[in-house]
Design an enzyme around this catalytic site. Structure first.
Site, PDB file in Angstrom:
ATOM      1  N   HIS A 107       0.393  -0.921  -8.326  1.00 44.01           N
ATOM      2  CA  HIS A 107       1.705  -1.063  -7.686  1.00 44.01           C
ATOM      3  C   HIS A 107       2.089  -2.549  -7.775  1.00 44.01           C
ATOM      4  CE1 HIS A 107       4.478  -1.349  -4.197  1.00 44.01           C
ATOM      5  NE2 HIS A 107       4.621  -0.044  -4.302  1.00 44.01           N
ATOM      6  N   ASP A 142      -6.579  -1.484  -2.693  1.00 40.43           N
ATOM      7  CA  ASP A 142      -5.275  -1.135  -2.148  1.00 40.43           C
ATOM      8  C   ASP A 142      -5.351   0.336  -1.735  1.00 40.43           C
ATOM      9  OD1 ASP A 142      -2.777   0.031  -1.922  1.00 40.43           O
ATOM     10  OD2 ASP A 142      -1.940  -0.902  -3.717  1.00 40.43           O
ATOM     11  N   GLN A 199      -2.401   4.663  -0.733  1.00 43.70           N
ATOM     12  CA  GLN A 199      -2.326   6.099  -1.009  1.00 43.70           C
ATOM     13  C   GLN A 199      -3.673   6.781  -0.824  1.00 43.70           C
ATOM     14  OE1 GLN A 199       0.551   7.474  -1.600  1.00 43.70           O
ATOM     15  NE2 GLN A 199       1.786   5.674  -2.056  1.00 43.70           N
ATOM     16  N   LYS A 248       2.380   5.227   5.519  1.00 43.79           N
ATOM     17  CA  LYS A 248       1.963   6.191   4.492  1.00 43.79           C
ATOM     18  C   LYS A 248       0.987   7.208   5.088  1.00 43.79           C
ATOM     19  CE  LYS A 248       3.187   3.391   0.833  1.00 43.79           C
ATOM     20  NZ  LYS A 248       4.322   3.682  -0.055  1.00 43.79           N
ATOM     21  N   CYS A 258       7.710   1.394  -8.344  1.00 37.38           N
ATOM     22  CA  CYS A 258       7.085   0.073  -8.187  1.00 37.38           C
ATOM     23  C   CYS A 258       5.834  -0.061  -9.046  1.00 37.38           C
ATOM     24  CB  CYS A 258       6.746  -0.232  -6.720  1.00 37.38           C
ATOM     25  SG  CYS A 258       8.175  -0.343  -5.666  1.00 37.38           S
TER      26      CYS A 258
HETATM   27  N1  PMP Z   1       0.266   0.000  -3.072  1.00 38.96           N
HETATM   28  C1  PMP Z   1       0.542   1.285  -3.310  1.00 38.96           C
HETATM   29  C2  PMP Z   1      -0.360   2.078  -4.203  1.00 38.96           C
HETATM   30  C3  PMP Z   1       1.677   1.855  -2.719  1.00 38.96           C
HETATM   31  O1  PMP Z   1       1.973   3.142  -2.965  1.00 38.96           O
HETATM   32  C4  PMP Z   1       2.515   1.065  -1.901  1.00 38.96           C
HETATM   33  C5  PMP Z   1       3.777   1.633  -1.284  1.00 38.96           C
HETATM   34  N2  PMP Z   1       4.587   2.343  -2.187  1.00 38.96           N
HETATM   35  C6  PMP Z   1       2.147  -0.259  -1.673  1.00 38.96           C
HETATM   36  C7  PMP Z   1       1.019  -0.751  -2.267  1.00 38.96           C
HETATM   37  C8  PMP Z   1       2.956  -1.137  -0.788  1.00 38.96           C
HETATM   38  O2  PMP Z   1       2.863  -0.700   0.510  1.00 38.96           O
HETATM   39  P1  PMP Z   1       3.843  -1.249   1.639  1.00 38.96           P
HETATM   40  O3  PMP Z   1       5.235  -1.118   1.073  1.00 38.96           O
HETATM   41  O4  PMP Z   1       3.609  -0.342   2.787  1.00 38.96           O
HETATM   42  O5  PMP Z   1       3.451  -2.645   1.908  1.00 38.96           O
END
Ligand code: PMP
Length: 407
Positions: free
Chosen positions: A123, A200, A203, A226, A364
């Site tokens: 991401h 990270d 998910q 999430k 993203c």
């Molecule tokens: N890493 C992953 C794999 C994600 O799916 C996301 C959110 N789409 C993020 C990081 C970023 O998370 P946040 O927007 O809650 O900071």
């Protein structure tokens, strides 16, 4: 097929019970954010109705109550991640802030030419902070390749490690493709080379129990929103020695021991990393969400989620001209796909007209979609355990209808 009561579970989620454009809402954008159970909504409400005060500094009763609730949530997060100590849990805004914290704080130990290893499946939250660090001090970003199926190429990993590798940072589960990454193996390889690891977990947490000690990582980041909790709050797990060693990220109140105009001494971790008044009600309700989650039957939830994934893969797979993007062997309940000759945004818009919420675009994660030859992005349906087989059917039916209208 599954021995838990989806209807009873859904009954706890007020937002799931509404119509969109005259059709019952089918919420399939869970990888972007999950809906919230009543108990979480109520925790935020109750805090403001009964317990609202600033934490840690007050001698009065309300402040004590707010502090106790806030710290109880930290203990819940410790328990949910199976961390060894609650002071290994730092409250942050979410995964994005957690990774920026590490890039900024751990980054201070690094010099030009030091290497950060990520995967091609990351991401933007696990790419851009490393670009910023590289621009500032000259660290080098190296990328572990991903196979056409969307799996990290583990065979290549050991060869990419050099004497300059300082950190390996990968996601637990890909938000764009749903791939569940072999993080235990990656952490083992890293440990054999004496390299710390950052996972990270944005998910990961929503799809099953997380055990940071079994994973063997140094850092694990989560986002509350999430995992059925509120937005704007999350946590960074860091193995204890790190929080003692690393410099603070933000400066301000609540993270100090003494301050003069010449010098400052810091509070012990985790306070050292929590400058300023945090998202108190969010942190508390995140604890509520994780405690609620911990009480569910995880085996039943996982079975239901895999059955949803199998059903979606089968039913969408029968649509001519539909191509799945990313078909890893080990996947969370996420399907990312494109349909020949149709722009994903147009499909998303027509699905919304039928009450179905999916995400379209690059999620993203531009680099992996580019590698897999998807220039306009994909349609992504991401399931949670509160989704039903009827909703899978509604999705497949609506995609067929959109395809007919658009071609
Ligand atoms: N890493 C992953 C794999 C994600 O799916 C996301 C959110 N789409 C993020 C990081 C970023 O998370 P946040 O927007 O809650 O900071």
């Amino acid at each position: 097929r599954h021995d838990f009561d989806v209807a009873a579970l859904r009954a706890q989620f007020p937002a799931l019970h509404q119509t969109i454009n005259g059709k019952p809402l089918v919420y399939l954008d869970n990888a972007a954010t999950t809906q919230k159970p009543e108990i979480v909504i109520e925790a935020v409400n109750r805090f403001y109705r009964h317990d609202n005060a600033n934490i840690h500094r007050g001698v009065h009763t309300l402040s004590g109550r707010a502090t106790d609730l806030y710290e109880a949530s930290r203990a819940q997060i410790q328990s949910s991640l199976n961390a060894a100590h609650s002071d290994e849990i730092v409250f942050v805004r979410g995964v994005t802030e957690a990774i920026n914290l590490i890039a900024s704080s751990f980054g201070q130990r690094l010099v030009a030419g030091d290497e950060i290893l990520i995967s091609a499946l990351e991401h933007h939250a696990n790419i851009v902070p490393w670009h910023l660090l590289g621009t500032r001090i000259g660290t080098v970003l190296k990328v572990i390749p991903v196979t056409p199926a969307g799996e990290i190429d583990l065979d290549v990993l050991p060869r990419m490690i050099t004497a300059r590798t300082r950190l390996i940072a990968v996601n637990h589960v890909s938000n764009a493709l749903g791939t569940i990454n072999p993080i235990k193996k990656i952490c083992r390889i890293a440990r054999e080379h004496g390299i710390p690891t950052l996972i990270d977990g944005a998910q990961g947490l929503p799809h099953g129990p997380v055990d940071v000690q079994a994973i063997g990582c140094d850092f694990y980041a989560i986002s509350g929103h999430k995992a059925f909790g509120p937005s704007g709050v999350g946590a960074l797990y860091a193995r204890r020695p790190w929080l003692d060693e690393l410099p603070p990220y933000h400066g301000g109140g609540d993270m100090i021991e003494t301050v003069t105009f010449d010098a400052v001494t810091f509070a012990p971790p985790p306070a050292k990393f929590e400058a300023g008044t945090p998202n108190i009600e969010g942190a508390i309700a995140l604890g509520t969400a994780l405690s609620w989650l911990a009480d569910l039957d995880h085996v039943a939830l996982a079975e239901h989620e895999s059955a949803l994934l199998a059903a979606a893969t089968q039913q969408l797979g029968e649509i001519p001209g539909l191509r799945f993007v990313g078909q890893a062997r080990d996947k969370a309940p996420v399907v990312s796909f494109v349909v020949d000759g149709v722009h994903p945004h147009d499909i998303g818009t027509l699905l919304d007209a039928q009450g179905i919420a999916v995400r379209t675009g690059h999620h993203c994660a531009m680099p992996i979609l580019k590698q897999l030859g998807v220039s306009t992005g994909t349609v992504r349906a991401s399931f949670s355990f509160y989704n039903t087989f009827d909703e899978v059917e509604a999705l497949a039916r609506a995609v067929r209808r959109a395809q007919t209208m658009l071609t």
